[in-house]
Design a protein around this motif. Structure first.
Motif, PDB file in Angstrom:
ATOM      1  N   GLU A 126       4.252   3.057   2.401  1.00 24.95           N
ATOM      2  CA  GLU A 126       5.052   3.288   1.195  1.00 24.95           C
ATOM      3  C   GLU A 126       4.795   4.684   0.628  1.00 24.95           C
ATOM      4  N   LYS A 127       3.554   5.145   0.711  1.00 25.01           N
ATOM      5  CA  LYS A 127       3.213   6.489   0.237  1.00 25.01           C
ATOM      6  C   LYS A 127       3.856   7.546   1.140  1.00 25.01           C
TER       7      LYS A 127
ATOM      8  N   VAL B 178       0.314   0.098   1.981  1.00 26.03           N
ATOM      9  CA  VAL B 178       0.179   1.139   0.951  1.00 26.03           C
ATOM     10  C   VAL B 178       0.459   2.514   1.537  1.00 26.03           C
TER      11      VAL B 178
ATOM     12  N   ARG C 143       7.492   7.719   0.100  1.00 24.26           N
ATOM     13  CA  ARG C 143       7.659   8.401  -1.196  1.00 24.26           C
ATOM     14  C   ARG C 143       7.525   9.908  -1.065  1.00 24.26           C
ATOM     15  N   GLU C 144       6.626  10.346  -0.168  1.00 25.66           N
ATOM     16  CA  GLU C 144       6.363  11.777  -0.027  1.00 25.66           C
ATOM     17  C   GLU C 144       7.213  12.432   1.053  1.00 25.66           C
TER      18      GLU C 144
END
Length: 323
Positions: A52-53, A49, A56-57
């Motif tokens: 992936e975060k 998690v 994305r950021e």
């Protein structure tokens, strides 16, 4: 054949060397962040998690590569929940090091001594990283102090900590109170402490002011505390002007110029020192006080002494051009 085998082996070794260099460079080399960036790890989030975060950021280029390298190069690293500051250009290695450390960003909201509840409410509502709505807390229910909070935490939760801190501090100080006090309950102590808090900005005067007001309560004199006139008008905020004669004469449950005894409740959130002063007031015969021009007060046992002190104060004000 032998020469060809050596060449193949050399090429294979070179390929492995390049692959190894790429693998390590992708872990320790600079990352894509263009500026220092706050990053939040949610409670219970695992490596997948978080990776992936991060992707994305824009903190890493590949979540899959981040997980793979972390598996081999940072075994046993445990990511912590909270808010972290990732520096510009941070490598994946640096990012994981931060997320597994104690470098959590701590945010604070401060309630100064003597801040009324309406202003505590406004201060909490002004914190953009907090969430949710609250009502104006009961006056005197918040302990002045600095409180840390996490991004996304509810205002209700932060306020609850402030109020729990006041309950705990009041209970502790009440248990250590001096015998024979004029205040008969923790709530009365809190109310008187709020007046002491508003009446003097000098720490050294708190016990003297507490002793003076205790003497007035014991003898049935009016407390005549100016802040109790102002509270019903502004809810504790600065008045910004002189008090009017009509306001001095106003009859309500706070104005101690027109009522005997304590007001119906606190007029601000007093600090620990003001509460402690009320629970251990100075042994004094003082019944009067007036400003002395230094930020403190001149105390007097008799009205005659007080009138002389008042005359001195008016002389100081005239010299300053205030009258």
């Amino acid at each position: 054949m032998r020469r060809r085998g050596c060449l193949v082996a050399a090429l294979l070794a070179l390929a492995l060397l390049i692959a190894g260099w790429t693998f390590f460079a992708g872990w320790y080399g600079s990352g894509p962040l263009q500026k220092d960036t706050a990053f939040v790890v949610p409670d219970g989030a695992g490596m997948t998690v978080v990776a992936e975060k991060l992707q994305r950021e824009g903190a890493i280029s590949s979540a899959k590569a981040f997980r793979l390298r972390a598996r081999f190069l940072a075994r046993g690293a445990s990511i912590k929940a909270g808010e972290f500051l990732l520096p510009r250009g941070a490598s994946p290695s640096k990012i994981l090091s931060i997320l597994t450390s104690d470098e959590i960003v701590r945010r604070f909201v401060t309630v100064p001594e003597g801040m009324p509840s309406i202003m505590v409410y406004e201060r909490l509502m002004a914190q953009p990283q907090l969430t949710g709505q609250i009502e104006v807390p009961a006056e005197g229910s918040v302990l002045p102090d600095s409180y840390d909070y996490a991004r996304g935490e509810s205002r209700k939760a932060v306020l609850a900590r402030m109020q729990a801190a006041m309950q705990a501090r009041l209970k502790d100080l009440w248990a250590k109170r001096k015998p024979g006090l004029v205040v008969k309950s923790p709530q009365e102590a809190l109310t008187l402490a709020s007046i002491v808090e508003k009446e003097t900005g000098k720490p050294s005067e708190r016990r003297e002011v507490a002793g003076l007001y205790s003497n007035r309560l014991k003898t049935g004199m009016l407390l005549q505390a100016d802040p109790t006139i102002i509270y019903p008008i502004t809810k504790g905020k600065p008045l910004g002007r002189r008090i009017k004669q009509s306001e001095i004469a106003a009859v309500n449950s706070y104005n101690t110029y027109t009522m005997v005894g304590l007001p119906k409740g606190p007029i601000t959130n007093p600090g620990s020192d003001s509460i402690a002063a009320v629970l251990d007031p100075a042994a004094t015969n003082a019944l009067y006080m007036v400003a002395d021009g230094t930020g403190g007060h001149a105390f007097a046992d008799t009205l005659q002494q007080h009138n002389a002190n008042v005359a001195k104060w008016f002389a100081i004000r005239r010299a300053r051009g205030e009258l």
